[in-house]
Design a protein around this motif. Structure first.
Motif, PDB file in Angstrom:
ATOM      1  N   ALA A   1      32.894  39.486  13.863  1.00 18.49           N
ATOM      2  CA  ALA A   1      34.006  40.138  13.171  1.00 18.49           C
ATOM      3  C   ALA A   1      33.999  39.765  11.695  1.00 18.49           C
ATOM      4  O   ALA A   1      34.255  40.611  10.821  1.00 18.49           O
ATOM      5  N   VAL A   2      33.722  38.511  11.392  1.00 16.35           N
ATOM      6  CA  VAL A   2      33.642  38.068   9.998  1.00 16.35           C
ATOM      7  C   VAL A   2      32.523  38.822   9.270  1.00 16.35           C
ATOM      8  O   VAL A   2      32.704  39.317   8.149  1.00 16.35           O
ATOM      9  N   ILE A   3      31.367  38.932   9.927  1.00 14.28           N
ATOM     10  CA  ILE A   3      30.235  39.641   9.330  1.00 14.28           C
ATOM     11  C   ILE A   3      30.595  41.097   9.057  1.00 14.28           C
ATOM     12  O   ILE A   3      30.298  41.655   7.985  1.00 14.28           O
ATOM     13  N   TYR A   4      31.260  41.728  10.025  1.00 15.77           N
ATOM     14  CA  TYR A   4      31.639  43.127   9.864  1.00 15.77           C
ATOM     15  C   TYR A   4      32.578  43.324   8.681  1.00 15.77           C
ATOM     16  O   TYR A   4      32.396  44.251   7.869  1.00 15.77           O
ATOM     17  N   GLN A   5      33.581  42.472   8.562  1.00 11.59           N
ATOM     18  CA  GLN A   5      34.541  42.637   7.469  1.00 11.59           C
ATOM     19  C   GLN A   5      33.893  42.372   6.112  1.00 11.59           C
ATOM     20  O   GLN A   5      34.242  43.020   5.119  1.00 11.59           O
ATOM     21  N   VAL A   6      32.950  41.448   6.047  1.00 14.86           N
ATOM     22  CA  VAL A   6      32.227  41.209   4.796  1.00 14.86           C
ATOM     23  C   VAL A   6      31.428  42.453   4.410  1.00 14.86           C
ATOM     24  O   VAL A   6      31.457  42.904   3.253  1.00 14.86           O
TER      25      VAL A   6
ATOM     26  N   LEU B   1      42.785  38.902  15.510  1.00 10.43           N
ATOM     27  CA  LEU B   1      41.604  39.745  15.657  1.00 10.43           C
ATOM     28  C   LEU B   1      41.997  41.178  15.998  1.00 10.43           C
ATOM     29  O   LEU B   1      41.419  42.141  15.472  1.00 10.43           O
ATOM     30  N   GLN B   2      42.994  41.343  16.884  1.00 12.10           N
ATOM     31  CA  GLN B   2      43.459  42.688  17.234  1.00 12.10           C
ATOM     32  C   GLN B   2      44.071  43.389  16.029  1.00 12.10           C
ATOM     33  O   GLN B   2      43.879  44.598  15.827  1.00 12.10           O
ATOM     34  N   THR B   3      44.813  42.653  15.206  1.00 12.62           N
ATOM     35  CA  THR B   3      45.411  43.235  14.002  1.00 12.62           C
ATOM     36  C   THR B   3      44.332  43.781  13.076  1.00 12.62           C
ATOM     37  O   THR B   3      44.465  44.866  12.497  1.00 12.62           O
ATOM     38  N   SER B   4      43.236  43.031  12.943  1.00 18.20           N
ATOM     39  CA  SER B   4      42.135  43.498  12.086  1.00 18.20           C
ATOM     40  C   SER B   4      41.511  44.771  12.649  1.00 18.20           C
ATOM     41  O   SER B   4      41.114  45.668  11.888  1.00 18.20           O
ATOM     42  N   MET B   5      41.415  44.868  13.986  1.00 20.36           N
ATOM     43  CA  MET B   5      40.866  46.085  14.589  1.00 20.36           C
ATOM     44  C   MET B   5      41.749  47.289  14.295  1.00 20.36           C
ATOM     45  O   MET B   5      41.269  48.358  13.914  1.00 20.36           O
ATOM     46  N   VAL B   6      43.054  47.113  14.484  1.00 20.33           N
ATOM     47  CA  VAL B   6      43.996  48.220  14.269  1.00 20.33           C
ATOM     48  C   VAL B   6      43.967  48.659  12.812  1.00 20.33           C
ATOM     49  O   VAL B   6      43.841  49.859  12.503  1.00 20.33           O
TER      50      VAL B   6
END
Length: 392
Positions: A279-284, A215-220
């Protein structure tokens, strides 16, 4: 709780110190130091790895002896020295040595502050420990709302000497606050008869930490790619990216406070999994976005995701190692620099094949992270006790 007021000031000042320096480190290395792309990459990797190693070592020490306040002071003074010297030094290798030593020690200030707060809260009011931790995390977010803008103003006024000078001053204030108002706390790993526990992390913690790391990797990666994604694929500007990042940070603050209150009534695991779903919703939404306006709407689930996982993730991991808050907090906070390292090659792929790919990759990361957090669960207070203590 009164003891948390000066600790909140430590969070604010140390947060400002990192917020004025962090976003412009690459620019500093490229322009002021004249480092090559390879040197910049090497510098950033060394900074992350040395920070992880130093925080881990200090975390182990902090749980064995009653010296957490002392460690806070040392970390703040190290940050003051490192930033103060960086304000004037422009030799690449000297700066690298400073980063691997003084700056790495300063990095332990963040987890050790949370560990100190955990001990105070657990002793005074255990049922509200997660709420207190989330509130202090909010103070750190407040620093990041204004920190980058302050750094930009300082850059215009006096280049990087002013930026790192300001960071040195704020670190010094943090040290003085700790000296004046923070008393020492006992060593949490000591039992009543003076013995020490083994301090081994439960096995179930490692896949959970892996989930947080993803999850942190996706934020960065998402933050790194956002200005370029907006500029190259959505026809926006760097200013649009700044507004979106500021919007997300502003939304995080009340959400962290709200989740802190909710944690006194709902198990932490449920809130964190809900955040991972956001987080899934945001990335979609982001990976399919065709306008900056759509990205603005997407900041709502993004803020929910960050507030839930970053605000309460610390308490969730601390509950799995209640006698070792220093080690537990360090294990959680180290997921961020590890995420920095993992995001680097993914950012390179996005540079090659288009920055929308960054958010497609992020979608895969958060789905796997959600799966790990949903499948693996602790059997301690992180799942049950907080809610039971209130309902009972």
């Amino acid at each position: 709780m009164r003891r948390l007021l000066p600790l909140g000031l430590v969070f604010l000042t140390s947060g400002i110190a990192t917020a004025v320096v962090g976003p412009f480190l690459g620019l500093f290395l490229s322009t002021a130091v004249d480092a090559s792309p390879v040197q910049v990459t090497f510098f950033l990797v060394v900074a992350s790895l040395s920070g992880v190693a130093m925080s881990w070592a200090i975390g182990r020490i902090s749980d064995r002896r009653p010296m957490r306040r002392t460690l806070l002071i040392i970390a703040a003074l190290a940050g003051c020295a490192g930033a103060g010297l960086t304000a004037f030094i422009r030799d690449y290798w000297v700066l690298l040595a400073l980063t691997a030593t003084a700056t790495a020690i300063a990095g332990s200030l963040f987890p050790q502050s949370f560990a100190y707060a955990r001990q105070v809260l657990q002793r005074d009011d255990p049922s509200r420990a997660a709420m207190g931790i989330s509130t202090l995390r909010t103070v750190f977010s407040v620093a990041w709302v204004g920190g980058p803008s302050l750094a930009a103003a300082l850059l215009e006024a006096g280049d990087f000497e002013y930026v790192y000078g300001a960071a040195a001053v704020t670190y010094l204030i943090a040290a003085l606050v700790a000296v004046r108002w923070l008393p020492e706390v006992e060593a949490p790993a000591a039992t009543t008869d003076g013995e020490h526990l083994s301090g081994k992390a439960p096995r179930i913690l490692f896949p959970i930490l892996a989930g947080f790391t993803l999850l942190q990797t996706s934020m960065v990666l998402g933050v790194q790619a956002l200005p370029l994604f907006i500029g190259e694929e959505l026809g926006g500007s760097v200013g649009d990216a700044g507004l979106l990042l500021g919007l997300c940070a502003a939304l995080e603050i009340p959400l962290m406070l709200g989740f802190g209150w909710l944690s006194t009534r709902v198990p932490l695991r449920m809130i964190i999994i809900g955040g991972a779903v956001c987080a899934v919703i945001y990335q979609v939404l982001t990976s399919t976005a065709d306008s900056v306006a759509m990205l603005a709407v997407a900041q709502i689930p993004n803020a929910l995701f960050i507030a839930a996982t970053s605000g309460l993730g610390i308490s969730y991991v601390q509950d799995m190692m209640p006698r070792f808050p220093g080690r537990a907090t360090t294990m959680f906070t180290n997921t961020f620099p590890i995420g920095n390292i993992l995001a680097a090659p993914l950012f390179g792929l996005a540079q090659q094949y288009g920055f929308r790919l960054a958010y497609v990759l992020n979608l895969a990361l958060v789905l796997l992270g959600l799966l790990l957090l949903a499948v693996f669960r602790s059997k301690g207070r992180a799942d049950t006790t907080i809610a039971m203590s209130v309902s009972g």
